[in-house]
Scaffold this motif. Sequence first.
Motif, PDB file in Angstrom:
ATOM      1  N   ALA A  56       8.965  18.633 -11.365  1.00 10.65           N
ATOM      2  CA  ALA A  56       7.605  18.551 -11.884  1.00 10.65           C
ATOM      3  C   ALA A  56       6.980  17.189 -11.607  1.00 10.65           C
ATOM      4  O   ALA A  56       5.783  17.087 -11.345  1.00 10.65           O
ATOM      5  CB  ALA A  56       7.601  18.826 -13.384  1.00 10.65           C
ATOM      6  N   LEU A  57       7.791  16.152 -11.652  1.00 11.18           N
ATOM      7  CA  LEU A  57       7.285  14.799 -11.455  1.00 11.18           C
ATOM      8  C   LEU A  57       7.234  14.387  -9.989  1.00 11.18           C
ATOM      9  O   LEU A  57       6.537  13.435  -9.635  1.00 11.18           O
ATOM     10  CB  LEU A  57       8.150  13.810 -12.229  1.00 11.18           C
ATOM     11  N   GLU A  58       7.942  15.081  -9.143  1.00 12.67           N
ATOM     12  CA  GLU A  58       8.072  14.693  -7.740  1.00 12.67           C
ATOM     13  C   GLU A  58       6.729  14.622  -7.018  1.00 12.67           C
ATOM     14  O   GLU A  58       6.462  13.676  -6.281  1.00 12.67           O
ATOM     15  CB  GLU A  58       9.017  15.646  -7.007  1.00 12.67           C
ATOM     16  N   ALA A  59       5.873  15.608  -7.217  1.00 13.66           N
ATOM     17  CA  ALA A  59       4.587  15.630  -6.503  1.00 13.66           C
ATOM     18  C   ALA A  59       3.727  14.429  -6.890  1.00 13.66           C
ATOM     19  O   ALA A  59       3.101  13.800  -6.029  1.00 13.66           O
ATOM     20  CB  ALA A  59       3.851  16.936  -6.780  1.00 13.66           C
ATOM     21  N   THR A  60       3.702  14.102  -8.176  1.00 13.43           N
ATOM     22  CA  THR A  60       2.919  12.948  -8.615  1.00 13.43           C
ATOM     23  C   THR A  60       3.491  11.662  -8.030  1.00 13.43           C
ATOM     24  O   THR A  60       2.741  10.807  -7.555  1.00 13.43           O
ATOM     25  CB  THR A  60       2.898  12.862 -10.156  1.00 13.43           C
ATOM     26  N   MET A  61       4.798  11.539  -8.057  1.00 10.19           N
ATOM     27  CA  MET A  61       5.429  10.333  -7.506  1.00 10.19           C
ATOM     28  C   MET A  61       5.195  10.238  -6.002  1.00 10.19           C
ATOM     29  O   MET A  61       4.978   9.144  -5.474  1.00 10.19           O
ATOM     30  CB  MET A  61       6.920  10.313  -7.839  1.00 10.19           C
ATOM     31  N   GLN A  62       5.192  11.377  -5.309  1.00  6.18           N
ATOM     32  CA  GLN A  62       4.913  11.392  -3.870  1.00  6.18           C
ATOM     33  C   GLN A  62       3.492  10.902  -3.598  1.00  6.18           C
ATOM     34  O   GLN A  62       3.274  10.101  -2.699  1.00  6.18           O
ATOM     35  CB  GLN A  62       5.118  12.806  -3.303  1.00  6.18           C
ATOM     36  N   ARG A  63       2.528  11.379  -4.379  1.00  5.32           N
ATOM     37  CA  ARG A  63       1.132  10.931  -4.225  1.00  5.32           C
ATOM     38  C   ARG A  63       1.010   9.436  -4.485  1.00  5.32           C
ATOM     39  O   ARG A  63       0.268   8.741  -3.807  1.00  5.32           O
ATOM     40  CB  ARG A  63       0.212  11.673  -5.184  1.00  5.32           C
ATOM     41  N   LEU A  64       1.743   8.956  -5.481  1.00  8.06           N
ATOM     42  CA  LEU A  64       1.721   7.536  -5.791  1.00  8.06           C
ATOM     43  C   LEU A  64       2.265   6.720  -4.621  1.00  8.06           C
ATOM     44  O   LEU A  64       1.700   5.684  -4.260  1.00  8.06           O
ATOM     45  CB  LEU A  64       2.535   7.277  -7.062  1.00  8.06           C
ATOM     46  N   GLN A  65       3.327   7.195  -4.001  1.00  6.51           N
ATOM     47  CA  GLN A  65       3.884   6.522  -2.819  1.00  6.51           C
ATOM     48  C   GLN A  65       2.885   6.536  -1.665  1.00  6.51           C
ATOM     49  O   GLN A  65       2.761   5.556  -0.927  1.00  6.51           O
ATOM     50  CB  GLN A  65       5.205   7.175  -2.397  1.00  6.51           C
ATOM     51  N   GLU A  66       2.175   7.660  -1.495  1.00  8.16           N
ATOM     52  CA  GLU A  66       1.163   7.752  -0.437  1.00  8.16           C
ATOM     53  C   GLU A  66       0.040   6.751  -0.681  1.00  8.16           C
ATOM     54  O   GLU A  66      -0.428   6.100   0.252  1.00  8.16           O
ATOM     55  CB  GLU A  66       0.606   9.171  -0.360  1.00  8.16           C
ATOM     56  N   LEU A  67      -0.383   6.629  -1.938  1.00  7.72           N
ATOM     57  CA  LEU A  67      -1.433   5.668  -2.271  1.00  7.72           C
ATOM     58  C   LEU A  67      -0.953   4.246  -2.005  1.00  7.72           C
ATOM     59  O   LEU A  67      -1.688   3.420  -1.468  1.00  7.72           O
ATOM     60  CB  LEU A  67      -1.862   5.830  -3.727  1.00  7.72           C
ATOM     61  N   ARG A  68       0.275   3.980  -2.369  1.00 12.43           N
ATOM     62  CA  ARG A  68       0.847   2.655  -2.124  1.00 12.43           C
ATOM     63  C   ARG A  68       0.863   2.337  -0.630  1.00 12.43           C
ATOM     64  O   ARG A  68       0.485   1.239  -0.211  1.00 12.43           O
ATOM     65  CB  ARG A  68       2.256   2.607  -2.702  1.00 12.43           C
ATOM     66  N   ALA A  69       1.291   3.293   0.172  1.00  8.10           N
ATOM     67  CA  ALA A  69       1.328   3.099   1.622  1.00  8.10           C
ATOM     68  C   ALA A  69      -0.084   2.908   2.177  1.00  8.10           C
ATOM     69  O   ALA A  69      -0.313   2.050   3.038  1.00  8.10           O
ATOM     70  CB  ALA A  69       2.008   4.286   2.300  1.00  8.10           C
ATOM     71  N   ARG A  70      -1.038   3.692   1.676  1.00  6.29           N
ATOM     72  CA  ARG A  70      -2.426   3.591   2.153  1.00  6.29           C
ATOM     73  C   ARG A  70      -3.018   2.233   1.798  1.00  6.29           C
ATOM     74  O   ARG A  70      -3.734   1.630   2.583  1.00  6.29           O
ATOM     75  CB  ARG A  70      -3.270   4.728   1.560  1.00  6.29           C
ATOM     76  N   ALA A  71      -2.700   1.736   0.601  1.00  6.25           N
ATOM     77  CA  ALA A  71      -3.178   0.412   0.199  1.00  6.25           C
ATOM     78  C   ALA A  71      -2.594  -0.661   1.117  1.00  6.25           C
ATOM     79  O   ALA A  71      -3.299  -1.595   1.525  1.00  6.25           O
ATOM     80  CB  ALA A  71      -2.811   0.133  -1.257  1.00  6.25           C
ATOM     81  N   GLY A  72      -1.329  -0.524   1.463  1.00  6.77           N
ATOM     82  CA  GLY A  72      -0.705  -1.472   2.389  1.00  6.77           C
ATOM     83  C   GLY A  72      -1.365  -1.451   3.759  1.00  6.77           C
ATOM     84  O   GLY A  72      -1.591  -2.503   4.369  1.00  6.77           O
ATOM     85  N   GLN A  73      -1.702  -0.262   4.246  1.00  6.89           N
ATOM     86  CA  GLN A  73      -2.406  -0.143   5.528  1.00  6.89           C
ATOM     87  C   GLN A  73      -3.774  -0.810   5.459  1.00  6.89           C
ATOM     88  O   GLN A  73      -4.194  -1.488   6.394  1.00  6.89           O
ATOM     89  CB  GLN A  73      -2.568   1.320   5.921  1.00  6.89           C
ATOM     90  N   ALA A  74      -4.474  -0.608   4.348  1.00  5.58           N
ATOM     91  CA  ALA A  74      -5.807  -1.194   4.190  1.00  5.58           C
ATOM     92  C   ALA A  74      -5.732  -2.717   4.215  1.00  5.58           C
ATOM     93  O   ALA A  74      -6.514  -3.374   4.916  1.00  5.58           O
ATOM     94  CB  ALA A  74      -6.445  -0.709   2.895  1.00  5.58           C
ATOM     95  N   VAL A  75      -4.779  -3.276   3.482  1.00  3.03           N
ATOM     96  CA  VAL A  75      -4.636  -4.733   3.455  1.00  3.03           C
ATOM     97  C   VAL A  75      -4.285  -5.257   4.850  1.00  3.03           C
ATOM     98  O   VAL A  75      -4.836  -6.264   5.298  1.00  3.03           O
ATOM     99  CB  VAL A  75      -3.582  -5.164   2.408  1.00  3.03           C
ATOM    100  N   THR A  76      -3.414  -4.558   5.550  1.00  2.00           N
ATOM    101  CA  THR A  76      -3.024  -4.974   6.895  1.00  2.00           C
ATOM    102  C   THR A  76      -4.220  -4.955   7.839  1.00  2.00           C
ATOM    103  O   THR A  76      -4.429  -5.902   8.614  1.00  2.00           O
ATOM    104  CB  THR A  76      -1.900  -4.065   7.432  1.00  2.00           C
ATOM    105  N   ARG A  77      -5.018  -3.888   7.789  1.00  4.01           N
ATOM    106  CA  ARG A  77      -6.206  -3.797   8.656  1.00  4.01           C
ATOM    107  C   ARG A  77      -7.222  -4.879   8.320  1.00  4.01           C
ATOM    108  O   ARG A  77      -7.804  -5.492   9.218  1.00  4.01           O
ATOM    109  CB  ARG A  77      -6.850  -2.423   8.527  1.00  4.01           C
ATOM    110  N   LEU A  78      -7.446  -5.118   7.026  1.00  6.66           N
ATOM    111  CA  LEU A  78      -8.399  -6.154   6.636  1.00  6.66           C
ATOM    112  C   LEU A  78      -7.901  -7.538   7.035  1.00  6.66           C
ATOM    113  O   LEU A  78      -8.666  -8.369   7.520  1.00  6.66           O
ATOM    114  CB  LEU A  78      -8.657  -6.096   5.131  1.00  6.66           C
ATOM    115  N   HIS A  79      -6.626  -7.775   6.852  1.00  5.82           N
ATOM    116  CA  HIS A  79      -6.035  -9.059   7.237  1.00  5.82           C
ATOM    117  C   HIS A  79      -6.245  -9.316   8.726  1.00  5.82           C
ATOM    118  O   HIS A  79      -6.643 -10.412   9.124  1.00  5.82           O
ATOM    119  CB  HIS A  79      -4.541  -9.064   6.892  1.00  5.82           C
TER     120      HIS A  79
END
Length: 150
Positions: A98-121
């Motif tokens: 039940a918790l896996e899907a939410t945790m997966q989305r959270l990991q995706e958001l974390r990865a997307r935030a990292g990509q955004a910071v890298t592109r802006l940098h």
Amino acid sequence: METVVISVLVTLGVLALLRLLGALAFRRHLHRRGRAFMARRLLRRIDATPEQERLFLEELEALRAALGGLREEAWSGRARLAQALEAETVDAQALDAALEATMQRLQELRARAGQAVTRLHAALAPAQRLQLAALLRSPGHLHAHHHPCH
């Protein structure tokens, strides 16, 4: 059983964070023009080029969309958590599922935030990165009504 307790605590923490973010998003939704204004104002403070401004706003919108997806998943995760709590006994495997899907989305958001910071940098000049870092360290300066002297 310890895994179940940790999973429940993590989920409740994520849900509380999402509720706070949802409240902030609603408040900001009412002031959408203000949000764009604040972003552009920040970009002016670091002398961003039109290309840098476009990239920054694209990344901001992508992160907002990803956060919306996480929020939606958290709502459905809440329903699954409620079902687990209603059961006579807690099924650790069902709770993890039940918790896996939410945790997966959270990991995706974390990865997307990292990509955004890298592109802006990569898009910012060293001096702009230093200015932005200084503004982030002192959030009061983000709302100052003056422009830095050049």
